[in-house]
Design a protein around this motif. Structure first.
Motif, PDB file in Angstrom:
ATOM      1  N   MET A 178       0.847  -1.186   0.000  1.00 15.61           N
ATOM      2  CA  MET A 178       0.000   0.000   0.000  1.00 15.61           C
ATOM      3  C   MET A 178       0.885   1.239   0.000  1.00 15.61           C
ATOM      4  SD  MET A 178      -2.584  -1.348   2.998  1.00 15.61           S
ATOM      5  CE  MET A 178      -3.741   0.002   2.854  1.00 15.61           C
ATOM      6  N   VAL A 179       0.431   2.297  -0.654  1.00 15.66           N
ATOM      7  CA  VAL A 179       1.152   3.565  -0.679  1.00 15.66           C
ATOM      8  C   VAL A 179       0.218   4.666  -0.200  1.00 15.66           C
ATOM      9  CG1 VAL A 179       2.750   2.881  -2.504  1.00 15.66           C
ATOM     10  CG2 VAL A 179       0.560   3.955  -3.097  1.00 15.66           C
ATOM     11  N   GLY A 180       0.796   5.764   0.245  1.00 17.37           N
ATOM     12  CA  GLY A 180      -0.024   6.886   0.674  1.00 17.37           C
ATOM     13  C   GLY A 180       0.801   7.948   1.358  1.00 17.37           C
ATOM     14  N   THR A 181       0.116   8.851   2.027  1.00 15.92           N
ATOM     15  CA  THR A 181       0.766   9.977   2.689  1.00 15.92           C
ATOM     16  C   THR A 181       0.383   9.992   4.171  1.00 15.92           C
ATOM     17  OG1 THR A 181      -1.063  11.447   2.146  1.00 15.92           O
ATOM     18  CG2 THR A 181       0.767  11.352   0.591  1.00 15.92           C
ATOM     19  N   GLY A 182       1.231  10.631   4.939  1.00 16.99           N
ATOM     20  CA  GLY A 182       0.969  10.761   6.370  1.00 16.99           C
ATOM     21  C   GLY A 182       1.377  12.120   6.877  1.00 16.99           C
ATOM     22  N   ILE A 183       1.048  12.378   8.118  1.00 18.70           N
ATOM     23  CA  ILE A 183       1.362  13.667   8.737  1.00 18.70           C
ATOM     24  C   ILE A 183       1.930  13.430  10.123  1.00 18.70           C
ATOM     25  CG2 ILE A 183      -0.981  13.945   9.664  1.00 18.70           C
ATOM     26  CD1 ILE A 183      -0.652  16.963   9.218  1.00 18.70           C
ATOM     27  N   SER A 184       2.950  14.209  10.443  1.00 18.58           N
ATOM     28  CA  SER A 184       3.544  14.167  11.786  1.00 18.58           C
ATOM     29  C   SER A 184       3.927  15.586  12.165  1.00 18.58           C
ATOM     30  CB  SER A 184       4.758  13.244  11.809  1.00 18.58           C
ATOM     31  OG  SER A 184       5.834  13.823  11.092  1.00 18.58           O
ATOM     32  N   TYR A 185       4.522  15.710  13.356  1.00 26.01           N
ATOM     33  CA  TYR A 185       4.949  17.026  13.837  1.00 26.01           C
ATOM     34  C   TYR A 185       6.410  16.966  14.213  1.00 26.01           C
ATOM     35  CZ  TYR A 185      -0.001  18.163  14.077  1.00 26.01           C
ATOM     36  OH  TYR A 185      -1.308  18.392  13.766  1.00 26.01           O
ATOM     37  N   SER A 186       7.118  18.039  13.857  1.00 22.67           N
ATOM     38  CA  SER A 186       8.520  18.119  14.230  1.00 22.67           C
ATOM     39  C   SER A 186       8.636  18.451  15.707  1.00 22.67           C
ATOM     40  CB  SER A 186       9.217  19.204  13.400  1.00 22.67           C
ATOM     41  OG  SER A 186       8.709  20.491  13.756  1.00 22.67           O
ATOM     42  N   GLU A 187       9.847  18.434  16.223  1.00 17.03           N
ATOM     43  CA  GLU A 187      10.057  18.738  17.632  1.00 17.03           C
ATOM     44  C   GLU A 187       9.724  20.183  17.971  1.00 17.03           C
ATOM     45  OE1 GLU A 187      13.890  17.619  18.938  1.00 17.03           O
ATOM     46  OE2 GLU A 187      13.597  15.484  18.573  1.00 17.03           O
ATOM     47  N   THR A 188       9.651  21.043  16.950  1.00 19.80           N
ATOM     48  CA  THR A 188       9.276  22.440  17.188  1.00 19.80           C
ATOM     49  C   THR A 188       7.791  22.678  16.955  1.00 19.80           C
ATOM     50  OG1 THR A 188       9.856  22.988  14.908  1.00 19.80           O
ATOM     51  CG2 THR A 188      11.580  23.268  16.597  1.00 19.80           C
ATOM     52  N   GLY A 189       7.034  21.601  16.616  1.00 22.60           N
ATOM     53  CA  GLY A 189       5.590  21.745  16.445  1.00 22.60           C
ATOM     54  C   GLY A 189       5.143  21.985  15.021  1.00 22.60           C
ATOM     55  N   ASP A 190       6.054  21.957  14.048  1.00 20.30           N
ATOM     56  CA  ASP A 190       5.676  22.175  12.655  1.00 20.30           C
ATOM     57  C   ASP A 190       5.078  20.908  12.069  1.00 20.30           C
ATOM     58  OD1 ASP A 190       6.689  24.759  12.783  1.00 20.30           O
ATOM     59  OD2 ASP A 190       8.719  24.084  12.291  1.00 20.30           O
ATOM     60  N   SER A 191       4.072  21.089  11.214  1.00 18.56           N
ATOM     61  CA  SER A 191       3.425  19.965  10.545  1.00 18.56           C
ATOM     62  C   SER A 191       4.277  19.514   9.362  1.00 18.56           C
ATOM     63  CB  SER A 191       2.028  20.372  10.071  1.00 18.56           C
ATOM     64  OG  SER A 191       1.435  19.328   9.333  1.00 18.56           O
ATOM     65  N   LEU A 192       4.459  18.177   9.245  1.00 15.79           N
ATOM     66  CA  LEU A 192       5.281  17.604   8.176  1.00 15.79           C
ATOM     67  C   LEU A 192       4.489  16.548   7.423  1.00 15.79           C
ATOM     68  CD1 LEU A 192       8.649  17.092  10.119  1.00 15.79           C
ATOM     69  CD2 LEU A 192       8.053  18.979   8.602  1.00 15.79           C
ATOM     70  N   ASP A 193       4.570  16.569   6.095  1.00 13.69           N
ATOM     71  CA  ASP A 193       3.931  15.559   5.257  1.00 13.69           C
ATOM     72  C   ASP A 193       4.960  14.509   4.859  1.00 13.69           C
ATOM     73  OD1 ASP A 193       1.512  16.914   5.330  1.00 13.69           O
ATOM     74  OD2 ASP A 193       2.087  18.203   3.647  1.00 13.69           O
ATOM     75  N   HIS A 194       4.490  13.256   4.745  1.00 10.82           N
ATOM     76  CA  HIS A 194       5.387  12.154   4.414  1.00 10.82           C
ATOM     77  C   HIS A 194       4.731  11.250   3.385  1.00 10.82           C
ATOM     78  CE1 HIS A 194       7.711  13.197   8.039  1.00 10.82           C
ATOM     79  NE2 HIS A 194       6.538  13.276   8.650  1.00 10.82           N
ATOM     80  N   ASP A 195       5.518  10.791   2.425  1.00  7.26           N
ATOM     81  CA  ASP A 195       5.091   9.755   1.480  1.00  7.26           C
ATOM     82  C   ASP A 195       5.692   8.439   1.943  1.00  7.26           C
ATOM     83  OD1 ASP A 195       3.817  11.681   0.018  1.00  7.26           O
ATOM     84  OD2 ASP A 195       5.493  11.972  -1.385  1.00  7.26           O
ATOM     85  N   ALA A 196       4.883   7.355   1.875  1.00  8.02           N
ATOM     86  CA  ALA A 196       5.364   6.091   2.419  1.00  8.02           C
ATOM     87  C   ALA A 196       4.747   4.929   1.676  1.00  8.02           C
ATOM     88  CB  ALA A 196       5.029   6.000   3.907  1.00  8.02           C
TER      89      ALA A 196
END
Length: 909
Positions: free
Chosen positions: A148-166
């Protein structure tokens, strides 16, 4: 205009869709080599797809110090499965959430030097408890692969939103499973580790899941069942089937108890070598059984995880660590009333990945039983053994381990019978006391009542220091298991009459389970805790004499090895326990007293010094009477304080009608009375700020009623204080306007010279007497001053008597209602104390709100002395105001020695 606006909106929408589409990773580029695409058709319900498991890795998006030893969990939700035109392929859509620590915002403070002066700076960090990916792809039933493929979201240590492909890859996802089925896989980042997208890259996450597909039990073969047949000591009686608890290994209440199973090793086991069933640096201390899967078709089968923990971390709920776990299949044997488990190891564990991990080497056996009969050697609800079916030469062989439930968890089950084995020894060690016949009848606790169980304080007899605390709970009366209120709603026994000794209905066989925890550091050779760590468990049995309230028992304590691990079958049964229950109608205290002694020689390494026991609690009947007494005391406080207000008001009215009497009132007496009303206000205010309800929480639900009445008492005490202060103020003011001001102050000073040394001498004598009387209980200086201050208040008329002599007055200085009424208020607590001493049991300080008997000057002797003294002072004042101040002196002291002080105002001279 409208056409231009429509064109603009169309372009914006087109650009947005194009941008969104281009951001999605391509299934063809990353998964087509594993599973080819197929056209989806109908949405179906499929129960075989896994729902979650455990993971490791993920550095870059999971800001957690997750190591290989502590795995975190992940979950699959919103699963949608579609059929495709290829019957072997299914399209899968799912949300995958990785759970870490809870959402937190914290500051990492670091230090740096600026010149010679250290400085600090902080950096803000943000942690998210979920990292979520939205994925879609295909599943091949024949190969068991998922991609399966798709995208995800997490937060950096400073609170910034980050998008990820996986891309998510899983192996061994089949429609059916067995003990060896093990789903492994990975979630890999499709972002580049270098360049502008470095912050979007994350380390590969390794995944592990147990299959939720149709499970096939395969380990309970006839050959395996024969390995459990050598256990002959377990009762073959029926009636202990887990019905209705047959499925409760996977639910409460039994599953809670199965998490706290204490392991016990043989004497040869001092290290994990050939003694531990799992890889460990030290011998596991605790084991828990977790139902991983319960059979829906056969209620006696389950898949189970055996989780082992060390002594240092058995309180901590860990994640998934295959090095300290076994997985197996179990089944309940109704004939032998036991759970049989065949367990397997996790093999091929790599440092940071699940690749190559499999389940094998199913050589571990476990047997768990719920004994139908208890004895002094075994009083546990759950016991069992773990062993290996390998030979001693095999590297995976380990010596047999026994286990038992760690504490009395509520497992919903108790044995049906108790068998005694130490009664002959009890008869020799505990001679029966003869009952002295008298007119009155002393009643002791009923052997079936809740009063037979109690918490206790344990003191070392030689040093008189509290070294431990614990609790005693009956196990049986006669052969019948005790009806514990913790398990049932009834506090009294409803079973048939138990077996008694000597054919006497007042002598009962009884057994106890005793748990003692150390709160001291006295781990010397002669300490009870020398071979039992901080916790000692004693099983005891003996005789309770309901005629005298005596309980005498022989006990057995469990022992540990020198390394601190429990030893299988190692007990010390040379312990003598004696307890004396007070009568139910006692007024000298209702605390149970007793002792725990070793019957061994002092040279024996199992010998320990004698201990003295005192119960914490009180009888239930005593508690009911205490509640009534406390209510009555609060009412008496309200009445006494209200009467004080009335008597002070009458004195103010008296001096208003007789202003000439004001200067002759003792300033010292008024000051003592004013302080007597002010100090309780200050103490109550301090208690309000501290909010210390420990001593007041004597009975559940009583604190609210107490607080309401405390407010009333404070209000009335405040009124009494203000009235008394007003009386002190007008007395002081009258001295300044009187022509005999100097002579009255001289008389006041002379009276002070007499009363102050008397007070000082009394305080010194009381302190010396208290230090001589108290051996180990020391009150604070403030407590001593409060007690003596109460005595000074009881004799509040003394300064007025002395002042009357020096001033040689013959006026009605004090109204009869004031000095007789206030004397009555001061003597009433001592009269009540005499009544209470003969009708109520003496309890702790926290249960007294009126005339605390634990104070120094509340006793039978002091109550009588203070009564005589208070009445004497009141009579002297009466005689002085009626016949003159010197009427109480002998004839030779009368005359010129005391000069009469004129109180006539200057206007009347």
């Amino acid at each position: 205009m409208n056409s231009h606006l429509s064109m603009f909106i169309f372009l914006i929408t087109l650009l947005t869709i194009s941008s969104f589409s281009s951001s999605q990773p391509s299934y063809k580029d990353h998964c087509s080599s594993i599973i080819t695409e197929s056209t989806p058709k109908n949405l179906i319900i499929h129960n075989s797809f896994p729902l979650g498991g455990y993971f490791t890795g993920g550095s870059g998006i999971i800001h957690d110090e997750t190591s290989f030893i502590e795995y975190s969990s992940f979950y699959l939700s919103n699963i949608q499965i579609h059929e495709t035109i290829n019957t072997d392929l299914f399209k899968v859509e799912s949300t995958v959430s990785f759970r870490t620590k809870p959402n937190t915002v914290y500051y990492n403070v670091s230090s740096f030097s600026y010149g010679d002066k250290p400085s600090y700076r902080s950096q803000r960090h943000f942690r998210s408890n979920y990292v979520t990916f939205k994925l879609e792809g295909f599943w091949s039933k024949s190969s068991g692969k998922v991609c399966m493929v798709g995208t995800g979201i997490s937060y950096s240590e400073t609170g910034d939103s980050l998008d990820h492909d996986a891309v998510l890859k899983l192996n061994n996802v089949f429609d059916s499973s067995n003990i060896t089925s093990f789903i492994s896989g990975s979630l890999e980042s499709l972002n580049s580790e270098k360049g502008d997208e470095k912050n979007h890259y994350f380390e590969t996450i390794s995944l592990m899941m147990f299959s939720k597909a149709n499970y096939s039990y395969s380990l309970d073969s006839k050959e395996v069942e024969n390995e459990f047949s050598f256990e002959s000591e377990v009762s073959e009686k029926k009636g202990l089937s887990l019905n209705p608890y047959s499925s409760s290994f996977c639910s409460l209440p039994l599953s809670r108890a199965l998490k706290r199973l204490q392991l016990e090793y043989t004497h040869e086991c001092n290290s994990p070598k050939n003694c531990s069933p799992v890889v460990s640096d030290q011998l596991p201390y605790m084991m828990s059984l977790k139902g991983a899967e319960c059979s829906h078709t056969d209620k006696h089968r389950l898949k189970v995880l055996m989780v082992f923990s060390n002594k240092s971390d058995y309180w901590i709920e860990k994640g998934f660590n295959p090095k300290t776990m076994l997985i197996g299949e179990g089944w309940w044997d109704e004939k032998k009333n036991a759970l049989h488990v065949v367990a397997c190891h996790f093999i091929g564990i790599m440092k940071s990945s699940w690749d190559g991990t499999r389940i094998g080497d199913c050589s571990v056996r476990l047997r768990l039983s719920l004994p139908s009969v208890w004895s002094i050697e075994n009083t546990n609800n759950i016991v069992g053994k773990i062993w290996s079916n390998k030979t001693a030469n095999d590297p995976n062989y380990f010596k047999m381990i026994t286990f038992r439930i760690f504490d009395d968890a509520r497992v919903g089950y108790r044995a049906s019978k108790y068998e005694y084995s130490k009664l002959e020894k009890v008869k020799k060690s505990c001679p029966t006391h003869k009952v002295v016949e008298n007119k009155g009848r002393t009643i002791f606790p009923n052997v079936y009542s809740y009063d037979m169980r109690f918490g206790m304080s344990v003191r070392d007899i030689e040093s008189n220091i509290e070294v431990a605390f614990g609790s005693l709970a009956p196990l049986s009366v006669g052969e019948q298991i005790y009806d514990d209120p913790a398990y049932t709603s009834n506090s009294n026994f409803t079973a048939e009459s138990p077996m008694v000794m000597f054919n006497n209905a007042s002598l009962f066989n009884i057994s106890y389970k005793i748990t003692i925890f150390s709160n001291a550091t006295l781990y010397n050779r002669n300490s009870m805790f020398n071979l039992s760590s901080y916790r000692v468990t004693i099983s005891a049995e003996g005789i309770y004499d309901a005629r005298t309230g005596t309980l005498c028992m022989i006990g057995c304590r469990n022992l540990n090895s020198k390394a601190g691990t429990p030893l299988a079958g190692s007990v010390d049964c040379e312990i003598l326990l004696k307890f004396q229950f007070p009568s139910l109608d006692t007024t000298n205290g209702s605390h149970i007293k007793g002792s725990i002694e070793s019957m061994r020689e002092k040279s024996d390494h199992l010998y320990f010094k004698s201990l003295e026991v005192s119960s914490y609690g009180i009888y239930s009947e005593t508690a009911i009477k205490a509640v009534w007494r406390m209510d009555m005391e609060i009412i008496m406080v309200l009445i006494s304080t209200s009467l004080s207000c009335v008597f002070i008001a009458l004195q103010l009215y008296h001096v208003k009608r007789n202003p000439n009497a004001l200067p002759l009132i003792s300033i010292s007496m008024m000051s003592i009375l004013t302080l007597g009303h002010m100090i309780p206000l200050v103490l109550n205010f301090e208690a309000t700020l501290a909010q210390d309800l420990y001593n007041k929480n004597f009975v559940v639900g009583y604190v609210g009623w107490l607080e309401v009445n405390e407010i009333s008492v404070r209000i009335i005490t405040m009124v009494a204080f203000l009235l008394q202060f007003l009386l002190l103020q007008v007395t002081w003011s009258s001295r300044k306007t009187n022509e005999c001001e100097n002579r009255l102050w001289i008389a006041e000073r002379k009276a002070t010279y007499v009363t102050f040394p008397l007070y000082a001498a009394g305080l010194l004598i009381s302190l010396l007497l208290k230090l001589k009387r108290d051996d180990f209980h020391y009150d604070t200086s403030w407590e001593k001053m409060k007690s003596y201050g109460g005595l000074v208040l009881d004799g509040f008329l003394l300064p007025q008597v002395i002042l009357n002599l020096f001033s040689n007055m013959n006026e009605n200085v004090l109204s009869c209602s004031f000095y007789f009424g206030t004397t009555f208020v001061r003597l009433l607590p001592h009269a009540y104390d005499l009544y209470r001493a003969h009708n109520f049991a003496r309890l702790s300080d926290g249960s007294y709100f009126y005339a605390n008997p634990n104070s120094d000057f509340y006793s039978n002797t002091w109550d009588i002395v203070i009564h005589l003294g208070g009445i004497l002072f009141a009579v002297i004042i009466y005689l002085q105001q009626r016949f003159g101040a010197q009427c109480v002196l002998p004839q030779r002291f009368k005359g010129s020695k005391y000069e009469k002080v004129s109180v006539v105002a200057e206007s009347e001279a």
